[in-house]
Design a protein around this motif. Structure first.
Motif, PDB file in Angstrom:
ATOM      1  N   GLY A   1      -2.468  -2.185  -1.875  1.00  0.00           N
ATOM      2  CA  GLY A   1      -2.917  -0.803  -2.034  1.00  0.00           C
ATOM      3  C   GLY A   1      -3.492  -0.528  -3.423  1.00  0.00           C
ATOM      4  N   GLN A   2      -3.993   0.687  -3.577  1.00  0.00           N
ATOM      5  CA  GLN A   2      -4.598   1.115  -4.847  1.00  0.00           C
ATOM      6  C   GLN A   2      -3.496   1.518  -5.809  1.00  0.00           C
ATOM      7  OE1 GLN A   2      -7.631   0.879  -5.691  1.00  0.00           O
ATOM      8  NE2 GLN A   2      -8.817   0.733  -3.792  1.00  0.00           N
ATOM      9  N   ARG A   3      -2.817   0.558  -6.358  1.00  0.00           N
ATOM     10  CA  ARG A   3      -1.654   0.880  -7.186  1.00  0.00           C
ATOM     11  C   ARG A   3      -1.515  -0.173  -8.271  1.00  0.00           C
ATOM     12  NH1 ARG A   3       3.807   3.144  -4.712  1.00  0.00           N
ATOM     13  NH2 ARG A   3       5.115   2.898  -6.530  1.00  0.00           N
ATOM     14  N   ALA A   4      -1.482   0.252  -9.510  1.00  0.00           N
ATOM     15  CA  ALA A   4      -1.326  -0.709 -10.613  1.00  0.00           C
ATOM     16  C   ALA A   4       0.142  -1.113 -10.696  1.00  0.00           C
ATOM     17  CB  ALA A   4      -1.766  -0.069 -11.914  1.00  0.00           C
ATOM     18  N   SER A   5       0.406  -2.394 -10.969  1.00  0.00           N
ATOM     19  CA  SER A   5       1.793  -2.858 -11.090  1.00  0.00           C
ATOM     20  C   SER A   5       2.337  -2.517 -12.471  1.00  0.00           C
ATOM     21  CB  SER A   5       1.853  -4.372 -10.899  1.00  0.00           C
ATOM     22  OG  SER A   5       1.509  -4.709  -9.582  1.00  0.00           O
ATOM     23  N   VAL A   6       3.680  -2.449 -12.565  1.00  0.00           N
ATOM     24  CA  VAL A   6       4.269  -2.068 -13.850  1.00  0.00           C
ATOM     25  C   VAL A   6       4.287  -3.234 -14.846  1.00  0.00           C
ATOM     26  CG1 VAL A   6       5.711  -0.253 -12.843  1.00  0.00           C
ATOM     27  CG2 VAL A   6       6.644  -2.541 -13.070  1.00  0.00           C
ATOM     28  N   GLY A   7       4.284  -4.462 -14.354  1.00  0.00           N
ATOM     29  CA  GLY A   7       4.437  -5.612 -15.242  1.00  0.00           C
ATOM     30  C   GLY A   7       3.132  -6.039 -15.890  1.00  0.00           C
ATOM     31  N   MET A   8       3.244  -6.518 -17.131  1.00  0.00           N
ATOM     32  CA  MET A   8       2.042  -6.986 -17.842  1.00  0.00           C
ATOM     33  C   MET A   8       1.397  -8.171 -17.131  1.00  0.00           C
ATOM     34  SD  MET A   8       3.441  -6.859 -21.751  1.00  0.00           S
ATOM     35  CE  MET A   8       4.117  -5.354 -22.451  1.00  0.00           C
ATOM     36  N   LEU A   9       2.246  -9.012 -16.493  1.00  0.00           N
ATOM     37  CA  LEU A   9       1.715 -10.193 -15.798  1.00  0.00           C
ATOM     38  C   LEU A   9       1.954 -10.108 -14.292  1.00  0.00           C
ATOM     39  CD1 LEU A   9       2.735 -13.197 -18.127  1.00  0.00           C
ATOM     40  CD2 LEU A   9       0.655 -11.814 -18.181  1.00  0.00           C
TER      41      LEU A   9
ATOM     42  N   HIS B   1       0.825  -1.217   0.000  1.00  0.00           N
ATOM     43  CA  HIS B   1       0.000   0.000   0.000  1.00  0.00           C
ATOM     44  C   HIS B   1       0.858   1.266   0.000  1.00  0.00           C
ATOM     45  CE1 HIS B   1       0.873  -1.017   4.173  1.00  0.00           C
ATOM     46  NE2 HIS B   1       0.628   0.224   4.516  1.00  0.00           N
ATOM     47  N   VAL B   2       2.133   1.139   0.354  1.00  0.00           N
ATOM     48  CA  VAL B   2       3.033   2.299   0.377  1.00  0.00           C
ATOM     49  C   VAL B   2       4.007   2.266  -0.810  1.00  0.00           C
ATOM     50  CG1 VAL B   2       4.894   3.396   1.701  1.00  0.00           C
ATOM     51  CG2 VAL B   2       2.957   2.407   2.898  1.00  0.00           C
TER      52      VAL B   2
ATOM     53  N   ALA C   1       3.751  -2.379  11.327  1.00  0.00           N
ATOM     54  CA  ALA C   1       5.086  -1.960  11.769  1.00  0.00           C
ATOM     55  C   ALA C   1       5.539  -0.712  11.033  1.00  0.00           C
ATOM     56  CB  ALA C   1       6.084  -3.093  11.525  1.00  0.00           C
ATOM     57  N   ASN C   2       6.383   0.044  11.740  1.00  0.00           N
ATOM     58  CA  ASN C   2       7.069   1.195  11.157  1.00  0.00           C
ATOM     59  C   ASN C   2       8.536   1.135  11.558  1.00  0.00           C
ATOM     60  OD1 ASN C   2       5.128   2.702   9.756  1.00  0.00           O
ATOM     61  ND2 ASN C   2       4.281   3.541  11.646  1.00  0.00           N
ATOM     62  N   PRO C   3       9.412   1.761  10.771  1.00  0.00           N
ATOM     63  CA  PRO C   3      10.815   1.817  11.201  1.00  0.00           C
ATOM     64  C   PRO C   3      10.884   2.413  12.609  1.00  0.00           C
ATOM     65  CG  PRO C   3      10.563   2.675   8.978  1.00  0.00           C
ATOM     66  CD  PRO C   3       9.186   2.445   9.499  1.00  0.00           C
TER      67      PRO C   3
ATOM     68  N   SER D   1      -5.072   1.171   9.341  1.00  0.00           N
ATOM     69  CA  SER D   1      -3.607   1.137   9.425  1.00  0.00           C
ATOM     70  C   SER D   1      -2.931   1.661   8.165  1.00  0.00           C
ATOM     71  CB  SER D   1      -3.130  -0.305   9.672  1.00  0.00           C
ATOM     72  OG  SER D   1      -3.782  -0.847  10.789  1.00  0.00           O
ATOM     73  N   GLU D   2      -3.689   1.772   7.077  1.00  0.00           N
ATOM     74  CA  GLU D   2      -3.067   2.071   5.790  1.00  0.00           C
ATOM     75  C   GLU D   2      -2.314   3.405   5.798  1.00  0.00           C
ATOM     76  OE1 GLU D   2      -4.882   1.993   1.455  1.00  0.00           O
ATOM     77  OE2 GLU D   2      -4.736   0.056   2.445  1.00  0.00           O
ATOM     78  N   ALA D   3      -2.899   4.426   6.429  1.00  0.00           N
ATOM     79  CA  ALA D   3      -2.276   5.749   6.359  1.00  0.00           C
ATOM     80  C   ALA D   3      -1.043   5.854   7.260  1.00  0.00           C
ATOM     81  CB  ALA D   3      -3.293   6.814   6.733  1.00  0.00           C
ATOM     82  N   GLY D   4      -1.071   5.250   8.444  1.00  0.00           N
ATOM     83  CA  GLY D   4      -0.007   5.508   9.412  1.00  0.00           C
ATOM     84  C   GLY D   4       1.026   4.415   9.562  1.00  0.00           C
ATOM     85  N   TRP D   5       0.832   3.284   8.877  1.00  0.00           N
ATOM     86  CA  TRP D   5       1.740   2.156   9.081  1.00  0.00           C
ATOM     87  C   TRP D   5       2.328   1.703   7.745  1.00  0.00           C
ATOM     88  CZ3 TRP D   5       3.031   0.524  13.961  1.00  0.00           C
ATOM     89  CH2 TRP D   5       2.241   1.035  14.992  1.00  0.00           C
ATOM     90  N   GLU D   6       3.657   1.543   7.742  1.00  0.00           N
ATOM     91  CA  GLU D   6       4.334   1.190   6.492  1.00  0.00           C
ATOM     92  C   GLU D   6       4.136  -0.292   6.133  1.00  0.00           C
ATOM     93  OE1 GLU D   6       8.216   2.961   6.275  1.00  0.00           O
ATOM     94  OE2 GLU D   6       8.913   1.392   4.914  1.00  0.00           O
ATOM     95  N   HIS D   7       4.104  -1.144   7.150  1.00  0.00           N
ATOM     96  CA  HIS D   7       3.978  -2.590   6.890  1.00  0.00           C
ATOM     97  C   HIS D   7       2.743  -3.134   7.597  1.00  0.00           C
ATOM     98  CE1 HIS D   7       8.070  -2.436   5.373  1.00  0.00           C
ATOM     99  NE2 HIS D   7       8.389  -1.767   6.467  1.00  0.00           N
ATOM    100  N   THR D   8       1.928  -3.885   6.872  1.00  0.00           N
ATOM    101  CA  THR D   8       0.766  -4.530   7.493  1.00  0.00           C
ATOM    102  C   THR D   8       0.655  -5.947   6.945  1.00  0.00           C
ATOM    103  OG1 THR D   8      -0.789  -3.838   5.779  1.00  0.00           O
ATOM    104  CG2 THR D   8      -0.551  -2.353   7.654  1.00  0.00           C
ATOM    105  N   VAL D   9       0.273  -6.864   7.841  1.00  0.00           N
ATOM    106  CA  VAL D   9       0.093  -8.254   7.426  1.00  0.00           C
ATOM    107  C   VAL D   9      -0.716  -8.933   8.521  1.00  0.00           C
ATOM    108  CG1 VAL D   9       2.208  -9.160   8.524  1.00  0.00           C
ATOM    109  CG2 VAL D   9       1.314 -10.287   6.484  1.00  0.00           C
TER     110      VAL D   9
END
Ligand SMILES: Cc1cc2nc3c(=O)[nH]c(=O)nc-3n(C[C@H](O)[C@H](O)[C@H](O)COP(=O)(O)OP(=O)(O)OC[C@H]3O[C@@H](n4cnc5c(N)ncnc54)[C@H](O)[C@@H]3O)c2cc1C
Length: 434
Positions: A346-354, A125-126, A229-231, A204-212
């Motif tokens: 997150g709301q992010r398109a990946s760069v790879g075709m697959l 998401h980040v 988690a955050n650094p 958690s999406e806005a304030g945390w770098e890692h979520t699982v």
């Protein structure tokens, strides 16, 4: 010919192998070898299924392409060969204040393998996925040609997430990100059902770098443990534990899987109970991101028949109902393992075709191989994924039907012309016909 396995240990097909160690020689090596029959690059074999296998054919082992070529510690730009492992990069760069921006659940992955599966971590998401942080790479084709590929070019988008089918990557330039050190502040929060999971993920999406999250796959409400988690800042580091100790190893393959119906239910109940309260801790990045790496050869616990991983992603619109249906089917079958992960992308398109990662919610679960029984369950899970407009992750797959692959990857037709005719894998033959 030697027997080569992938991480799932489902089979051990015979291969001819050739180690690539001098990148200046690779164009000639590929051209000579693939004239006889198709080959395939093989990194550290951390893919679970057949994406890294080429039964009866040739594997180009890339792990000896392990040289660092340049590192600028003012900009964080690293240029290295494609067989360098993510663990080696992290151990070199984190003490210097730089980290790979995206790491998968194991560090025993080569740069080439991370590109070919466009791997994701706990911070999609980040940061998106691995390919989002590539500045360029060098691709060798089996006709002996050498191509420099950069973002925006079609061959770049075909090769990122391209399952090794467009050529052999020999070196890459990566943009690392600044980190204050190796430590993370980690919050652990139990959730009682899927509704609470989605609330935690949103919050958690806005304030945390890692979520699982770990999810109890036998619990119909979908209880689990959410981790974010955050650094860690300097004040936290004072009370940090020492760095992880040397790895331990599963010494042998037990005659039957140690993960089974008898062991799974009590393990899940105990694990949930042990993490039943909200807690904060400081953890080393290796413990947080790669806990399984501390036990080498852990894939042996599934016994001689090996295991599958089933990882899907469902769009947010269908994800809530879809994940519930998947868990219902898994719980009803009484199958699965304690290695079960639920997280959102997150709301992010990946760069790879697959590329696999796409906005939505992803569920990943290991299953001991129980033959027809396991495959029957997967067919019912496939129907839910198809219905929900989702897709399966090729890096984890050994059996998805071709029509599910075609439905899940709408850019397949755009990808196919970029394939290298001298390269083939068990997966490409299964899912693309050659
Ligand atoms: C415990 C564990 C946890 C994992 N967690 C995650 C996770 O959180 N997120 C995630 O995305 N993945 C995860 N994975 C999967 C793993 O990150 C990928 O399968 C990764 O691609 C493996 O890299 P490798 O170097 O072992 O490559 P291999 O498995 O050997 O090969 C993978 C693919 O890369 C191609 N390839 C390898 N090197 C090159 C090269 N130089 N040029 C061109 N193609 C090449 C191969 O042909 C093959 O198609 C996990 C795997 C394990 C075992």
């Amino acid at each position: 010919m030697v027997a080569v396995q992938s991480w799932g240990r489902l089979e051990a097909p015979q291969h001819d192998t050739q180690s690539l160690s001098d990148r200046a020689q690779v164009p000639a090596q590929l051209a000579a070898a693939s004239a006889a029959r198709p080959g395939l690059a093989y990194g550290l074999g951390r893919s679970y299924g057949d994406v890294c296998l080429n039964p009866g054919g040739l594997l180009w082992q890339t792990a000896a392409l392990d040289h660092y070529l340049a590192f600028d510690d003012t900009t964080g730009i690293l240029h290295c060969e494609a067989g360098v492992s993510l663990r080696d990069i992290q151990r070199l760069c984190v003490p210097r204040g730089w980290s790979l921006p995206v790491v998968p659940g194991t560090q025993f992955v080569t740069v080439g393998g991370a590109i070919a599966n466009d791997v994701h971590g706990k911070n999609h998401h980040v940061a998106g996925s691995f390919g989002d942080h590539l500045r360029r790479f060098t691709l060798v084709r089996t006709d002996g040609s050498v191509r420099e590929c950069a973002p925006g070019e079609p061959m770049f988008a075909a090769t990122v997430g391209g399952l090794g089918l467009t050529g052999v990557i020999v070196d890459a330039e990566l943009q690392l990100k600044r980190v204050p050190g190796p430590w993370l502040t980690v919050e652990t929060l139990p959730y009682r059902d899927l509704h609470e999971f989605f609330e935690l993920a949103d919050a958690s999406e806005a304030g945390w770098e890692h979520t699982v999250s770990w999810i109890d796959c036998l619990h119909r409400e979908g209880r689990g443990i959410f981790m974010r988690a955050n650094p860690a800042d300097a004040a936290d580091v004072d009370r940090a534990p020492p760095a992880p100790r040397a790895e331990r190893r599963v010494p042998l393959v037990p005659p039957v899987s140690l993960v089974n119906r008898l062991s799974l239910r009590p393990f899940n109940a105990l694990y949930y109970a042990s993490k039943g309260r909200r807690a904060t801790s400081v953890q080393h990045y290796e413990s947080f991101h790669h806990p399984l790496d501390a036990l080498m050869d852990w894939n042996r616990i599934y016994g001689p028949r090996g295991f599958y991983q089933y990882q899907c992603v469902l769009p947010f619109a269908t994800g809530r109902d879809g994940i519930r249906s998947l868990l219902d089917a898994i719980a009803a079958a009484g199958m699965g393992s304690f290695l079960a992960v639920l997280k959102t992308f997150g709301q992010r398109a990946s760069v790879g075709m697959l590329s696999f990662a796409t906005p939505g919610v992803t569920l990943a679960l290991d299953f001991p191989n129980e033959g027809e029984r396991t495959l029957k369950l997967f067919a019912s899970l496939d129907a839910i994924v198809r219905e929900g407009g989702g897709r399966l992750y090729p890096a984890k797959d050994a059996r998805m039907p071709r029509e599910l692959f075609e439905a899940g990857y709408p850019r397949l037709a755009e990808f196919l012309p970029h394939r290298d005719p001298g390269i083939s894998s068990a997966m490409s033959r299964r899912l693309m016909g050659r």
